[in-house]
Design an enzyme around this catalytic site. Structure first.
Site, PDB file in Angstrom:
ATOM      1  N   SER A   1      -7.209  -5.625   5.956  1.00  0.00           N
ATOM      2  CA  SER A   1      -8.113  -6.672   6.415  1.00  0.00           C
ATOM      3  C   SER A   1      -9.204  -6.045   7.260  1.00  0.00           C
ATOM      4  O   SER A   1      -8.973  -5.061   7.949  1.00  0.00           O
ATOM      5  CB  SER A   1      -7.330  -7.688   7.243  1.00  0.00           C
ATOM      6  OG  SER A   1      -8.194  -8.389   8.119  1.00  0.00           O
TER       7      SER A   1
ATOM      8  N   LYS B   1      -2.698  -5.923   8.710  1.00  0.00           N
ATOM      9  CA  LYS B   1      -2.529  -6.524   7.397  1.00  0.00           C
ATOM     10  C   LYS B   1      -2.420  -5.496   6.279  1.00  0.00           C
ATOM     11  O   LYS B   1      -3.090  -4.477   6.264  1.00  0.00           O
ATOM     12  CB  LYS B   1      -3.717  -7.443   7.070  1.00  0.00           C
ATOM     13  CG  LYS B   1      -3.761  -8.741   7.843  1.00  0.00           C
ATOM     14  CD  LYS B   1      -2.537  -9.633   7.648  1.00  0.00           C
ATOM     15  CE  LYS B   1      -2.485 -10.264   6.266  1.00  0.00           C
ATOM     16  NZ  LYS B   1      -3.585 -11.212   6.053  1.00  0.00           N
TER      17      LYS B   1
ATOM     18  N   GLU C   1      -2.482 -10.618  -6.530  1.00  0.00           N
ATOM     19  CA  GLU C   1      -3.318 -11.813  -6.312  1.00  0.00           C
ATOM     20  C   GLU C   1      -4.415 -11.897  -7.369  1.00  0.00           C
ATOM     21  O   GLU C   1      -4.741 -12.980  -7.866  1.00  0.00           O
ATOM     22  CB  GLU C   1      -3.951 -11.774  -4.921  1.00  0.00           C
ATOM     23  CG  GLU C   1      -2.959 -12.018  -3.798  1.00  0.00           C
ATOM     24  CD  GLU C   1      -3.620 -11.836  -2.439  1.00  0.00           C
ATOM     25  OE1 GLU C   1      -4.242 -12.775  -1.964  1.00  0.00           O
ATOM     26  OE2 GLU C   1      -3.519 -10.726  -1.875  1.00  0.00           O
TER      27      GLU C   1
END
Ligand code: ARG
Length: 478
Positions: free
Chosen positions: A293, A299, A306
């Site tokens: 991130s 993160k 995804e």
């Protein structure tokens, strides 16, 4: 009495204006129209298929005496040079020449003169483009089938390593019954096996020859479609010239089969997203498949799964686009069909990339946390059904057994323990028929081992499924 005579206008002496489509037109094509109607920016991907189709058509014309031997030799020489130029990225594509077909034909004529202008005898761009798309799609399907086989090998390998790894099986995303991780993985192999069957079946209907249909009505030249068919490796001729140039159902079927592959992969992708979240903690994905991130330093995001999930939407969209494109088109060819290419190309590209990345991920990027998986199955009362079945074997009607175990679960839940943590006497308070051997019944290993029939989750059944899958697959690529 006056005689009506046709006006004796003389033919126009002047050449059509610069930029007119042909001698039939009195003004140049508008710039925006030229850009709007041109397809060469994308259909140049068909160049090699177009050249192969032209070569076969020219040889057939030569053999039938429709063009002479000299013309055929010139055409073949010219097409060879163009193929080499395209291959080397040297070919100069011109948008003002509209599409791949005109670009190649013009280049050929520049190179070999009149012979190039004879190539289009007995042919139209309508049967030409339908042939090109089918040739291109056939090769694409073959490549995708090989990729699907590689992904299935990767699933089989991972499943073999985890034939005895216990995890919770879910329904409604609630813990249901214990399964082996290998069994869970082989569910995807079963889906992909059907996907391969579907693609192989679509290929049969892709692999039919439109050439000879010409614009729509066939041609008066003495062509030999059978010869062209054999040379291009098609299984059969398209039986009706109007249908041959106009329908794109083979592309729609392909997009449907591709959509199903993507939907299957999106299910696995979703599971990887869930499993790799710390709340599940079932798997760790290798760092090379993840990103971080820009603001949250801790993160690690499962971007690849995804995007597999996201790109499935794009492929399903292409299927819908092709269906709507075809809907209500009157016979025969309509320019609408030029719009088939971008969705079709992107479907092949997206599926090919997705299969490649998923194969790499499954083969090398997934580390299972076996202890976490086992613990999750234990926490969820996953063997409650086994206890009910145990009571049934000892004469209790299934509905009564179900209710007795339900109460035992509520009791264990209030004690914050598992069913296997209750003593035999505690269990007998709910059902006196509980046997002394109940510990084995409640064990996760006992539960999965008991489901040893074909298609079951027991480790030997999983190994048998893996062996059967491997035997049905082409040998893996070196
Ligand atoms: N570029 C066209 C297509 O993709 C080729 C066929 C055009 N035929 C025609 N009659 N305008 O469909």
């Amino acid at each position: 009495m006056s005689e009506r005579t046709p006006s004796a206008a003389s033919p126009p002496a002047s050449a059509p204006p610069q930029g007119a489509w042909s001698g039939r037109f009195t003004e140049a094509v508008a710039d925006l129209v030229r850009r709007y109607t041109a397809s060469v920016d994308f259909d140049r991907r068909l160049a090699q298929a177009d050249i192969a189709g032209s070569r076969a058509h020219a040889r057939m014309l030569g053999q039938q005496g429709i063009i002479g031997a000299r013309d055929l030799a010139d055409i073949e020489r010219g097409l060879d040079a163009i193929a080499a130029d395209v291959e080397a990225g040297r070919f100069e594509w011109r948008r003002d020449l509209e599409d791949v077909h005109f670009n190649i034909e013009r280049r050929l004529t520049e190179a070999v003169g009149d012979a190039g202008k004879r190539l289009h005898t007995g042919r139209s761009r309508n049967d030409q483009v339908a042939t090109d798309v089918r040739l291109w799609l056939r090769a694409s399907i073959d490549a995708l089938l090989a990729q699907l086989a590689a992904l299935r090998h990767a699933f089989c390998d991972l499943a073999e390593r985890h034939a005895g790894t216990i995890m919770p099986g879910f329904t409604h995303l609630q813990v249901a019954q214990p399964v082996t991780f290998g069994h869970h993985l082989m569910a995807y192999d079963a889906m992909l096996a059907r996907d391969m069957e579907r693609l192989a079946d679509v290929r049969k209907r892709v692999n039919r020859l439109p050439l000879g249909a010409a614009a729509l009505a066939g041609t008066g030249f003495p062509i030999d479609r059978e010869r062209t068919r054999a040379e291009l490796g098609f299984d059969a001729l398209c039986p009706n010239s109007l249908d041959a140039v106009s329908d794109r159902d083979f592309a729609i079927e392909f997009a449907a089969a591709a959509s199903l592959v993507m939907v299957h992969l999106s299910r696995f992708a979703e599971e990887l997203v869930l499993w790799s979240s710390p709340r599940f903690g079932f798997v760790t994905l290798a760092d090379r498949f993840c990103t971080g991130s820009s603001i949250m330093p801790q993160k690690k995001n499962p971007d690849v799964p995804e995007l597999v999930r996201g790109k499935s939407g794009r492929v399903v969209g292409h299927l819908v686009a092709l269906l709507v494109l075809m809907k209500a088109q009157p016979l025969a060819y309509n320019k609408d069909n030029q719009e088939d290419k971008e969705p079709l190309f992107d479907t092949v590209d997206t599926l090919g990339d997705t299969l490649a990345i998923m194969t790499d991920l499954v083969a090398t990027g997934i580390v299972a946390d076996e202890a976490r998986m086992r613990e999750a199955a234990r926490e969820g009362f996953a063997t409650a059904t086994d206890l009910a079945d145990h009571l049934v074997r000892r004469g209790v009607p299934f509905r009564d057994a179900h209710e007795a175990v339900a109460r035992a679960v509520r009791h264990a839940e209030s004690r914050r323990c598992g069913l296997e943590d209750l003593s035999v006497d505690e269990l007998r308070a709910f059902a006196p028929q509980v046997g002394d051997d109940v510990a084995g019944v409640l064990s996760l290993e006992g539960s999965v081992a008991s489901r040893s029939h074909p298609g079951g989750t027991a480790p030997p059944a999983v190994r048998a499924a893996i062996a059967a899958a491997r035997a049905s697959l082409p040998p893996r690529e070196p």
